[in-house]
Design a protein around this motif. Structure first.
Motif, PDB file in Angstrom:
ATOM      1  N   LEU A 319       0.784  -1.279   0.035  1.00  0.00           N
ATOM      2  CA  LEU A 319       0.051  -0.263   0.036  1.00  0.00           C
ATOM      3  C   LEU A 319       0.824   1.338  -0.053  1.00  0.00           C
ATOM      4  O   LEU A 319       0.623   2.349  -0.832  1.00  0.00           O
ATOM      5  N   VAL A 320       1.969   1.296   0.767  1.00  0.00           N
ATOM      6  CA  VAL A 320       2.958   2.501   0.882  1.00  0.00           C
ATOM      7  C   VAL A 320       3.460   2.541  -0.526  1.00  0.00           C
ATOM      8  O   VAL A 320       3.600   3.725  -1.030  1.00  0.00           O
ATOM      9  N   ASP A 321       3.768   1.367  -1.021  1.00  0.00           N
ATOM     10  CA  ASP A 321       4.309   1.582  -2.276  1.00  0.00           C
ATOM     11  C   ASP A 321       3.579   2.152  -3.560  1.00  0.00           C
ATOM     12  O   ASP A 321       3.947   2.988  -4.180  1.00  0.00           O
ATOM     13  N   ILE A 322       2.525   1.835  -3.732  1.00  0.00           N
ATOM     14  CA  ILE A 322       1.265   2.180  -4.419  1.00  0.00           C
ATOM     15  C   ILE A 322       1.129   3.875  -4.409  1.00  0.00           C
ATOM     16  O   ILE A 322       1.279   4.460  -5.192  1.00  0.00           O
ATOM     17  N   LEU A 323       0.801   3.987  -3.256  1.00  0.00           N
ATOM     18  CA  LEU A 323       0.670   5.393  -2.666  1.00  0.00           C
ATOM     19  C   LEU A 323       1.658   6.391  -3.137  1.00  0.00           C
ATOM     20  O   LEU A 323       1.292   7.655  -3.746  1.00  0.00           O
ATOM     21  N   LEU A 352      10.022   3.003   4.134  1.00  0.00           N
ATOM     22  CA  LEU A 352       9.402   1.793   4.883  1.00  0.00           C
ATOM     23  C   LEU A 352      10.486   1.447   6.168  1.00  0.00           C
ATOM     24  O   LEU A 352      11.891   1.776   5.771  1.00  0.00           O
ATOM     25  N   PHE A 353      10.010   1.468   7.394  1.00  0.00           N
ATOM     26  CA  PHE A 353      10.956   1.635   8.343  1.00  0.00           C
ATOM     27  C   PHE A 353      10.440   0.059   9.295  1.00  0.00           C
ATOM     28  O   PHE A 353       9.333   0.038   9.644  1.00  0.00           O
ATOM     29  N   GLU A 354      11.673  -0.548   9.861  1.00  0.00           N
ATOM     30  CA  GLU A 354      11.263  -1.692  10.870  1.00  0.00           C
ATOM     31  C   GLU A 354      11.258  -0.896  12.192  1.00  0.00           C
ATOM     32  O   GLU A 354      12.314  -0.538  12.775  1.00  0.00           O
ATOM     33  N   MET A 355      10.055  -0.780  12.878  1.00  0.00           N
ATOM     34  CA  MET A 355       9.884   0.108  14.029  1.00  0.00           C
ATOM     35  C   MET A 355       8.776  -0.626  14.896  1.00  0.00           C
ATOM     36  O   MET A 355       7.777  -1.039  14.458  1.00  0.00           O
ATOM     37  N   VAL A 356       8.858  -0.515  16.048  1.00  0.00           N
ATOM     38  CA  VAL A 356       7.706  -0.588  17.023  1.00  0.00           C
ATOM     39  C   VAL A 356       7.288   0.654  17.638  1.00  0.00           C
ATOM     40  O   VAL A 356       8.317   1.501  17.584  1.00  0.00           O
ATOM     41  N   LEU A 357       5.883   0.736  17.917  1.00  0.00           N
ATOM     42  CA  LEU A 357       5.524   2.058  18.312  1.00  0.00           C
ATOM     43  C   LEU A 357       5.135   1.806  19.740  1.00  0.00           C
ATOM     44  O   LEU A 357       4.564   0.931  20.492  1.00  0.00           O
ATOM     45  N   ILE A 358       5.818   2.748  20.461  1.00  0.00           N
ATOM     46  CA  ILE A 358       5.708   3.090  22.053  1.00  0.00           C
ATOM     47  C   ILE A 358       5.058   4.457  22.172  1.00  0.00           C
ATOM     48  O   ILE A 358       5.943   5.547  21.984  1.00  0.00           O
ATOM     49  N   PRO A 359       3.691   4.794  22.334  1.00  0.00           N
ATOM     50  CA  PRO A 359       3.412   6.217  22.508  1.00  0.00           C
ATOM     51  C   PRO A 359       3.848   6.836  23.514  1.00  0.00           C
ATOM     52  O   PRO A 359       4.227   6.154  24.527  1.00  0.00           O
ATOM     53  N   TRP A 360       4.271   8.246  23.338  1.00  0.00           N
ATOM     54  CA  TRP A 360       4.831   9.106  24.085  1.00  0.00           C
ATOM     55  C   TRP A 360       4.362   9.152  25.254  1.00  0.00           C
ATOM     56  O   TRP A 360       4.745   9.464  26.488  1.00  0.00           O
TER      57      TRP A 360
END
Length: 551
Positions: A319-323, A352-360
């Motif tokens: 999806l990111v690639d298409i957009l 594109l990034f390999e990341m986990v999300l930890i809300p601030w």
């Protein structure tokens, strides 16, 4: 167990005839099947209208049908019909730019006529085709057993069988005849289907028989449903009209599907994932066109510039690639890098990034656990947008960034909270049910499934999108996410997306008002997200271990 209703096959007993060009010669039709039914002519007409508007219900080869002309909206029907001919040159109707067709049936008069254009699902393989659909009424009061006959005829806009696309039956015309019994007893009405071949000597092939059987069974199913009080539960295309999203889908499919399919390296089915993401991209592009204007990609003077997008939990990155290739700026991240990422060009790979999300907002939890600070070395300190620690995103997005949360699982419930802080719109497509701590959880829903009525695109008052009973896990998840978004001020729109997934509810937040509850209030009410940070950091540390130590 009730035995199935019989289907009688005709052989050499013509029931329908039409007049040739000189109105003297009567040309017989080939009857194929006949089946008893319990519903009257009015339900038959409504069923046939539904079949004309939605041929995609009968075959997956057809995407939709566009109505080019409808005599019910075109004034004098008799005047329109007089200018048409089945075999000769037909006039072009004003405003439609399509040749009209007509046929004179013995004992019947035309009451309504439509011209529809078939749009194939695969335009590279199949071409479009036009077809005239005519509703006939019986000329005079019938005598004998049958009190009323109603006829619907489909006429192909071709002069030879070779000109027909594969998805249409290889005949000149198809007729559906409904006969209503004067006794009005159950199952004494009947429906029959008839073919008009291009050549009188043409034989009835196995494929034509199967097509006729499928069509007549579809009519019986829909008609019986109407008799039994069936009510449609799911409505599509509430937010974006079907024609717009599907036309954009066809364009995107031609541009992107071949290369994405050819480079697929995952073990999963490429057809499912590639086409699903193309469909979502088409929906987003049309949605963004409404929100920011057709020129929002470049952000011309006088228009709202597109603020960028972020795809949280972007998975395979398609999806990111298409957009990105369609000119929309943005990026995506996921907890695990996918094999497909390496198949994209440099521009997409850089987004594109390999990341986990930890809300601030969970920083207090991290400080209490001693997980933030210089003593953690490369894991120390929250910085700016895009994450503070290597491979960790803090959930702070640029003002107004459009957030895409497509089957983001643990991130689904967090999406409206993060969007509220960034004053961002969002599209959420929920999938698996989790709480704000990241644990699998089945939510309890107390919300009703009765939705307010809405004005549809075709001018009918219809019930808004429904998602099933609140007893289902998925419906409860959708209701929970909706309640979080509404509690922080969002006006949530629902759309049943046309994607090949049972998890196809799209929640759109374009408008956000002031609310009595803050993000902190919602977070406290939902358990505070306790345990999220520890799980995310543990996952990230595992990913950073040398490959040889990873199982």
């Amino acid at each position: 167990m009730k035995s199935p209703e019989p289907i009688n096959r005709f052989y050499n007993t013509p029931v329908l005839r039409h007049y040739g060009q000189n109105n003297r010669e009567e040309i017989p039709w080939k009857p194929v099947f006949e089946k008893p039914c319990s519903f009257p002519s009015q339900i038959f007409l409504e069923t046939m209208q539904d079949m004309i508007l939605n041929p995609n219900y009968n075959t997956s080869w057809i995407l939709r049908a566009d109505i080019l002309f409808d005599s019910h909206r075109a004034g004098n029907v008799a005047e329109e019909l007089a200018s048409c001919s089945l075999d000769g040159e037909a006039s072009s109707e004003p405003g439609t730019h399509v040749s009209a067709r007509h046929i004179e049936m013995r004992g019947f008069s035309a009451a309504r006529r439509l011209v529809r254009k078939f749009v194939p699902r695969n335009p590279e393989r199949d071409r479009t085709a036009n077809q005239t659909c005519i509703f006939f009424e019986e000329d005079s009061a019938p005598e004998g057993l049958w009190k009323k006959k109603t006829l619907v005829v489909y006429l192909a806009h071709v002069s030879a069988v070779e000109e027909l696309p594969y998805y249409l039956p290889a005949v000149k015309a198809v007729a559906f005849l409904h006969e209503e019994n004067v006794l009005e007893t159950e199952n004494q009405n009947k429906i029959s289907i008839h073919y008009l071949h291009f050549e009188p000597s043409a034989s009835l092939t196995t494929r034509l028989e199967r097509t006729a059987l499928r069509l007549i069974e579809r009519i019986i199913k829909v008609g019986n449903g109407a008799v039994n009080g069936y009510e449609k539960r799911v409505y599509h295309d509430i937010v974006i009209p079907r024609e717009r999203s599907q036309d954009t889908y066809l364009k995107l499919r031609l541009r992107h599907a071949p290369r994405l399919m050819a480079r697929w390296v995952e073990k999963t089915d490429p057809k499912k994932h590639v086409f699903e993401d193309i469909l979502i991209a088409a929906f987003l592009i049309e949605l963004w066109g409404d929100m920011y204007g057709p020129g929002a990609v470049a952000g011309p003077h006088g228009r709202v510039e597109f603020p960028g997008f972020v795809d949280i939990g972007c998975g395979n990155g398609v999806l990111v690639d298409i957009l990105l290739k369609e000119g929309y700026k943005g990026y995506g991240f996921d907890a695990r890098k996918r094999m497909t990422w390496s198949t994209f060009d440099k521009e997409t790979q850089e987004g594109l990034f390999e990341m986990v999300l930890i809300p601030w907002m969970l920083i207090d939890e991290m400080e209490e656990a001693g997980l933030v600070g210089e003593q953690e070395g490369r894991f120390g300190g929250f910085l700016s947008e895009g994450g503070s620690m290597p491979g960790i995103h803090d959930g702070k997005f640029g003002q107004g960034t459009f957030i895409i949360s497509n089957h983001a699982d643990e991130l689904t419930g967090w999406t409206p909270l993060l969007a509220k802080v960034a004053h961002s719109p969002f599209l959420i497509i929920p999938c698996c049910s989790h709480d704000l701590s990241g644990f699998k959880h089945r939510h309890k829903s107390t919300k009703t499934t009765n939705e307010p009525v809405v004005q549809s695109n075709v001018g009918k008052i219809e019930r808004a999108t429904r998602i099933g009973t609140v007893s289902s896990e998925y419906a409860s998840l959708v209701a929970w996410v909706t309640s979080i978004a509404e509690d922080v001020g969002y006006v949530v729109e629902r759309e049943v997306l046309r994607i090949p997934s049972t998890r196809n509810i799209g929640l759109i937040g374009r408008v956000c008002n002031d609310s009595e509850l803050s993000v902190e209030n919602i977070l406290e009410r939902e358990g505070g997200g306790i345990g999220w940070a520890q799980k995310a950091l543990a996952l990230r540390k595992t990913q950073l271990q040398p490959q040889k130590n990873r199982c």
